[in-house]
Write a protein that holds these residues in place. Structure first.
Motif, mmCIF file in Angstrom:
data_model
loop_
_atom_site.group_PDB
_atom_site.id
_atom_site.type_symbol
_atom_site.label_atom_id
_atom_site.label_comp_id
_atom_site.label_asym_id
_atom_site.label_seq_id
_atom_site.Cartn_x
_atom_site.Cartn_y
_atom_site.Cartn_z
ATOM 1 N N LEU A 88 19.221 -0.053 17.569
ATOM 2 C CA LEU A 88 19.244 -0.429 16.156
ATOM 3 C C LEU A 88 20.158 0.501 15.356
ATOM 4 O O LEU A 88 20.934 0.044 14.521
ATOM 5 C CB LEU A 88 17.831 -0.417 15.573
ATOM 6 C CG LEU A 88 17.704 -0.847 14.115
ATOM 7 C CD1 LEU A 88 18.236 -2.258 13.907
ATOM 8 C CD2 LEU A 88 16.268 -0.740 13.662
ATOM 9 N N ALA A 89 20.094 1.790 15.635
ATOM 10 C CA ALA A 89 20.960 2.748 14.944
ATOM 11 C C ALA A 89 22.427 2.462 15.251
ATOM 12 O O ALA A 89 23.283 2.506 14.353
ATOM 13 C CB ALA A 89 20.597 4.173 15.344
ATOM 14 N N GLN A 90 22.741 2.154 16.508
ATOM 15 C CA GLN A 90 24.119 1.841 16.885
ATOM 16 C C GLN A 90 24.604 0.564 16.199
ATOM 17 O O GLN A 90 25.741 0.503 15.723
ATOM 18 C CB GLN A 90 24.245 1.693 18.407
ATOM 19 C CG GLN A 90 23.993 2.965 19.181
ATOM 20 C CD GLN A 90 25.024 4.024 18.876
ATOM 21 O OE1 GLN A 90 26.222 3.781 18.906
ATOM 22 N NE2 GLN A 90 24.559 5.209 18.544
ATOM 23 N N LEU A 91 23.755 -0.449 16.149
ATOM 24 C CA LEU A 91 24.118 -1.703 15.486
ATOM 25 C C LEU A 91 24.311 -1.498 13.983
ATOM 26 O O LEU A 91 25.266 -2.050 13.396
ATOM 27 C CB LEU A 91 23.044 -2.768 15.734
ATOM 28 C CG LEU A 91 22.997 -3.332 17.145
ATOM 29 C CD1 LEU A 91 21.748 -4.201 17.326
ATOM 30 C CD2 LEU A 91 24.243 -4.136 17.458
ATOM 31 N N ASN A 92 23.447 -0.711 13.360
ATOM 32 C CA ASN A 92 23.587 -0.443 11.923
ATOM 33 C C ASN A 92 24.883 0.295 11.618
ATOM 34 O O ASN A 92 25.519 0.041 10.588
ATOM 35 C CB ASN A 92 22.396 0.350 11.390
ATOM 36 C CG ASN A 92 21.179 -0.524 11.173
ATOM 37 O OD1 ASN A 92 21.312 -1.708 10.866
ATOM 38 N ND2 ASN A 92 20.017 0.059 11.315
ATOM 39 N N ASP A 93 25.288 1.209 12.486
ATOM 40 C CA ASP A 93 26.551 1.924 12.296
ATOM 41 C C ASP A 93 27.764 1.025 12.524
ATOM 42 O O ASP A 93 28.790 1.181 11.888
ATOM 43 C CB ASP A 93 26.654 3.127 13.236
ATOM 44 C CG ASP A 93 25.716 4.254 12.840
ATOM 45 O OD1 ASP A 93 25.228 4.256 11.688
ATOM 46 O OD2 ASP A 93 25.476 5.130 13.683
ATOM 47 N N PHE A 94 27.634 0.083 13.446
ATOM 48 C CA PHE A 94 28.754 -0.767 13.840
ATOM 49 C C PHE A 94 28.975 -1.947 12.893
ATOM 50 O O PHE A 94 30.116 -2.256 12.520
ATOM 51 C CB PHE A 94 28.523 -1.297 15.262
ATOM 52 C CG PHE A 94 29.612 -2.187 15.770
ATOM 53 C CD1 PHE A 94 30.837 -1.673 16.149
ATOM 54 C CD2 PHE A 94 29.406 -3.563 15.869
ATOM 55 C CE1 PHE A 94 31.847 -2.494 16.625
ATOM 56 C CE2 PHE A 94 30.411 -4.393 16.337
ATOM 57 C CZ PHE A 94 31.632 -3.854 16.728
ATOM 58 N N LEU A 95 27.900 -2.595 12.481
ATOM 59 C CA LEU A 95 28.018 -3.785 11.647
ATOM 60 C C LEU A 95 28.261 -3.423 10.184
ATOM 61 O O LEU A 95 27.698 -2.464 9.690
ATOM 62 C CB LEU A 95 26.754 -4.640 11.775
ATOM 63 C CG LEU A 95 26.488 -5.181 13.185
ATOM 64 C CD1 LEU A 95 25.113 -5.821 13.238
ATOM 65 C CD2 LEU A 95 27.551 -6.166 13.602
ATOM 66 N N PRO A 96 29.086 -4.224 9.509
ATOM 67 C CA PRO A 96 29.368 -3.917 8.097
ATOM 68 C C PRO A 96 28.157 -4.145 7.197
ATOM 69 O O PRO A 96 27.246 -4.796 7.464
ATOM 70 C CB PRO A 96 30.495 -4.872 7.725
ATOM 71 C CG PRO A 96 30.589 -5.869 8.809
ATOM 72 C CD PRO A 96 29.815 -5.361 9.965
#
Length: 56
Positions: free
Chosen positions: A48-56
């Protein structure tokens, strides 16, 4: 187009970035520590942390 490459360190983690860099110019990601094949089940908070950092 940016590509997120994630793989469990106990599975394909070290191969994900180099493999995807052969077909994409903007590859981001990492090997997920202490994780096997099932990222969503094994490391949901990390994912979830990786997705939050990656997605605008």
């Amino acid at each position: 187009m940016p590509v997120l490459a994630l793989g469990g360190e106990k599975m394909m983690g070290r191969f994900m970035m180099p493999m995807l860099q052969t077909v994409a110019d903007d590859v981001r990601g990492s090997s997920v520590p202490e994780c096997g094949h099932w990222l969503v089940e094994e490391k949901p908070d990390y994912l979830l942390a990786q997705l939050n950092d990656f997605l605008p």
